[in-house]
Design an enzyme around this catalytic site. Structure first.
Site, PDB file in Angstrom:
ATOM      1  N   ASP A 275     -47.198  53.134   5.537  1.00 53.12           N
ATOM      2  CA  ASP A 275     -46.241  52.607   6.497  1.00 53.12           C
ATOM      3  C   ASP A 275     -47.060  52.051   7.671  1.00 53.12           C
ATOM      4  O   ASP A 275     -48.254  52.338   7.804  1.00 53.12           O
ATOM      5  CB  ASP A 275     -45.247  53.682   6.953  1.00 53.12           C
ATOM      6  CG  ASP A 275     -43.985  53.061   7.562  1.00 53.12           C
ATOM      7  OD1 ASP A 275     -44.019  51.861   7.930  1.00 53.12           O
ATOM      8  OD2 ASP A 275     -42.965  53.771   7.689  1.00 53.12           O
TER       9      ASP A 275
HETATM   10  C1  BGC Z   1     -40.979  51.256   9.067  1.00 55.16           C
HETATM   11  C2  BGC Z   1     -41.045  50.657   7.678  1.00 55.16           C
HETATM   12  C3  BGC Z   1     -41.204  49.150   7.781  1.00 55.16           C
HETATM   13  C4  BGC Z   1     -42.431  48.834   8.588  1.00 55.16           C
HETATM   14  C5  BGC Z   1     -42.679  47.352   8.734  1.00 55.16           C
HETATM   15  C6  BGC Z   1     -42.126  50.791   9.932  1.00 55.16           C
HETATM   16  O1  BGC Z   1     -41.937  51.169  11.263  1.00 55.16           O
HETATM   17  O2  BGC Z   1     -40.975  52.655   8.975  1.00 55.16           O
HETATM   18  O3  BGC Z   1     -39.879  51.001   6.966  1.00 55.16           O
HETATM   19  O4  BGC Z   1     -41.251  48.597   6.494  1.00 55.16           O
HETATM   20  O5  BGC Z   1     -42.289  49.390   9.891  1.00 55.16           O
HETATM   21  O6  BGC Z   1     -41.741  46.776   9.565  1.00 55.16           O
END
Ligand code: BGC
Length: 716
Positions: A275
């Site tokens: 993530d």
């Molecule tokens: C989220 C993810 C997301 C990523 C990119 C993160 O803060 O938890 O679900 O895909 O950001 O935006």
């Protein structure tokens, strides 16, 4: 402030226009000639993906491999939230990653905003969610995205969880079925899907440091199954490791969950990406199973190169991670298909607008309908209340899944249009309670729209409707007996006014077509058939995670003391009455279930090939006067000695019926329904004994019972 600054940062990066590149360049080298005279044996489509990956890896330098295992930030082309540049020498396409749980995210324009995942899940319709995946995949692909960052498939443990709206609900089997259908839909359109967030991502509060303390049986039986289904049946190409820790170790460097569970047990051969900002180390992450750091190279760039050169990480380790990335890229055609999409494309269509409305209708749950108040007659004079009657209509949740809606049909607009010229539809936003009471008193019907503001980065402080919305409902219901409440929430809320209102609809965050969909349900143009994939509790303390050590945790530890008793399992195990149980939802017609037969009635514990799977059959009758659909649900109760929750969902089917019509329903139950995870032997076992199958229309309405005996393997 508990707000996550992190995803805000991502959105800013995603929305910044750095330069607009031609799609072929952005997407990589498939259109480029064999530069440097490298013979591209891996472009032979008749070879298996793994073989093609190996042939390519043989030709890659260390630096070229390092490029593959991290994103670049800032992103050098317009749009996207993650980016890996193409390798023109070897013809490796770029990776272009975009968020998209309910539509293309990251600030993209000219896209369709679908209802939130929790809404489509409430349909219990696997064909519908497959189509939802196709619409998402098609729009992403046309935007030039080749990796879609969705679906979010975690089991909802904490009802206050800020990302409940992005999920499918609280049952592992159900979430797995939904995930498979959606992933297949997405991947059929071009992009590789990404199952997230792995693992125990069950709260937003303290999410960058939170440590989930959870026993192995619970991990295996509750939190892992959706990922297991996504990998083994959905063939998902990527998995996103989560921010949180599981049993003291950050997800993205946790060898138990990444290597033991995913690689060894589930045979996952795609890639694990972190993530955004969830990577915490170089060597520990490489050894702990993380293939790709996102969105930048803080640990997997120069630091990783140095770790290889000084021998802490072997070339074999690097090759393995690169292979994990390349295999799905080959398998899903990223090397072979030409990608002409780009971020500026208008990917909307009238078909997708209609689909968005259909999902909103199919996802709206009729929770209460005293004396058949609904559906409304076109002539009734109506007073509409609440922010959802205005431009403030709550149509989506916040965070990385947020989408720029192309338009919003507000409930007030939808109701006015449906009621037609000459009908009386008045409106008050409800900020002035005395004015609301005055208007409610003179209307035949009052419809109050209320909402929660759920978002990634923040859990709700409690399950109450925010602000003065409870008072608004009490005020309106105090003067008008025909009060209907419409909930635009992403998860369950408390309803202290439930006995005072005549009808309640849970419409969730229902996307751009919000008002049209709710009007069709209110007036009966669409007969509701959705069922809640979450339990609605009666009070703040009658929930499975009411203690602080469970959520939001003490000293950074959230302890999963409820173990297997997540969601409805806890209500049943503790004999706690929910307000609305898991699986519950009404219709404008009525149904009757009968003649349940389970076969075979006994089976040997190996479930050998010749024995096959267990089938249950029954009949479903529409006993009312309208066409409608019922969701037949089967739950299994294990022998007490297995130590399982009282009963657990193991099959479901949605049946469409005309008035008076009877149809058979057949559900197939897999061996897993009769199995439990045995931690000492590290495997699933099917203990002998008598298993009861309970069938009905919610987890608390299971009138039909059958028994299946699991016995000894007959000796030959
Ligand atoms: C989220 C993810 C997301 C990523 C990119 C993160 O803060 O938890 O679900 O895909 O950001 O935006």
């Amino acid at each position: 402030m508990r707000k996550s600054l992190h995803f805000l940062g991502c959105l800013i990066v995603g929305a910044t226009t750095l330069l607009t590149a031609p799609a072929a360049w952005a997407q990589g080298g498939q259109n480029t000639a064999n530069e440097g005279h490298v013979s591209r044996s891996w472009m032979n489509k008749s070879l298996l993906a793994a073989r093609r990956a190996d042939l390519l890896i043989e030709k890659m330098t260390l630096d070229e491999k390092i490029v593959m295992v991290h994103g670049v930030s800032p992103i050098p082309i317009k749009g996207y939230v993650g980016y890996v540049p193409p390798n023109l020498r070897l013809g490796i396409p770029a990776l272009t990653l975009a968020d998209g749980r309910a539509g293309v995210g990251n600030g993209a324009r000219d896209i369709t905003l679908l209802p939130a995942p929790i809404a489509v899940a409430s349909s219990w319709d696997l064909d519908l969610i497959n189509e939802y995946g196709k619409v998402l995949g098609q729009e992403q692909w046309a935007k030039g995205t080749n990796v879609e960052l969705g679906p979010s498939i975690d089991v909802v443990r904490v009802p206050e969880w800020g990302r409940t709206f992005e999920s499918y609900g609280e049952d592992p089997y159900f979430n797995g079925q939904m995930a498979v259908a959606e992933i297949k839909g997405i991947q059929s359109q071009g992009p590789i899907a990404d199952a997230n967030m792995y693992l125990t991502m069950n709260q937003e509060n303290n999410r960058f440091k939170e440590d989930s303390i959870v026993d192995e049986r619970t991990l295996r039986e509750i939190y892992l199954p959706p990922f297991e289904a996504a990998i083994q049946e959905g063939h998902v190409g990527t998995v996103m490791c989560a921010y949180v820790k599981t049993n003291n170790i950050y997800s993205c460097e946790n060898p138990q969950i990444q290597i033991d569970f995913l690689r060894k047990d589930l045979k996952f051969d795609g890639w694990i990406m972190s993530d955004w900002g969830a990577t915490h180390s170089t060597v520990a992450a490489i050894k702990g199973g993380l293939d790709q750091q996102m969105p930048d190279d803080a640990f997997y760039g120069k630091a990783l190169r140095a770790a290889v050169l000084d021998g802490q990480v072997s070339m074999g380790d690097i090759d393995e991670h690169v292979r994990n990335i390349l295999v799905p890229m080959f398998r899903y055609g990223l090397f072979d298909k030409s990608q002409s999409g780009n971020w500026s494309a208008n990917v909307r269509s009238s078909e997708h607008d209609v689909f968005s409305r259909m999902v909103a209708e199919q996802g709206t749950i009729l929770l209460k309908n005293d004396d058949g108040l609904l559906p409304l007659s076109a002539k009734a004079s109506i007073a509409v209340f609440g922010a959802a009657g205005s431009k403030e209509a709550k149509i989506e949740g916040g965070g990385s899944s947020a989408v720029v809606a192309p338009y919003t049909v507000t409930p007030l607009e939808g109701i006015r249009k449906r009621a037609g010229a000459g009908s009386e539809v008045n409106y008050a936003d409800g900020s002035d309670l005395a004015a609301a009471a005055k208007l409610a008193r003179v209307a035949e019907i009052a419809v109050v729209f209320v909402h929660t503001d759920e978002t990634e980065g923040d859990d709700r402080p409690d399950l109450k409707l925010p602000g003065t919305q409870d008072q608004l409902i009490e005020t309106v219901a105090g003067v008008n007996k025909k009060t209907i409440v419409v909930l635009d929430t992403g998860g369950p809320v408390l309803m202290p006014w439930i006995d005072k209102v005549a009808a309640v609809l849970e419409a969730w965050y229902s996307g751009q077509e919000d008002g049209n969909a709710i009007a069709e349900v209110l007036y009966g143009d669409f007969n509701p058939s959705a069922k809640s994939p979450l339990t609605f509790p009666r009070s703040a303390d009658s929930i499975p995670t009411a203690r602080q050590d469970q959520w939001p945790g003490v000293n950074g530890l959230s302890t999963y003391t409820e173990k297997l008793n997540v969601g409805y399992r806890w209500y049943d195990a503790t004999d706690t009455k929910p307000l609305f149980p898991f699986g519950f939802g009404l219709s404008y017609t009525t149904f009757q279930l009968s003649n349940l037969v389970a076969s075979p009635a006994s089976i040997d514990s190996t479930f050998g090939q010749s024995v096959g799977k267990v089938q249950i059959r029954l009949e479903v009758k529409n006993t009312g006067s309208r066409a409608g659909a019922e969701v037949v649900q089967a739950y299994v109760a294990h022998p007490a000695s297995n130590g399982e929750p009282p009963h657990q969902l193991c099959g479901f089917a949605k049946i469409q019926l005309k008035p008076g019509e009877t149809k058979p329903a057949t559900l197939t139950l897999s061996q897993r329904a009769f199995s439990m995870y045995d931690v000492p032997s590290h495997r699933w076992v099917t203990p002998e004994g008598v298993y009861e199958i309970l069938v009905g229309t919610s987890s608390r309405d299971l009138p039909l019972h059958a028994r299946i005996t699991i016995g000894h393997t007959p000796s030959k």
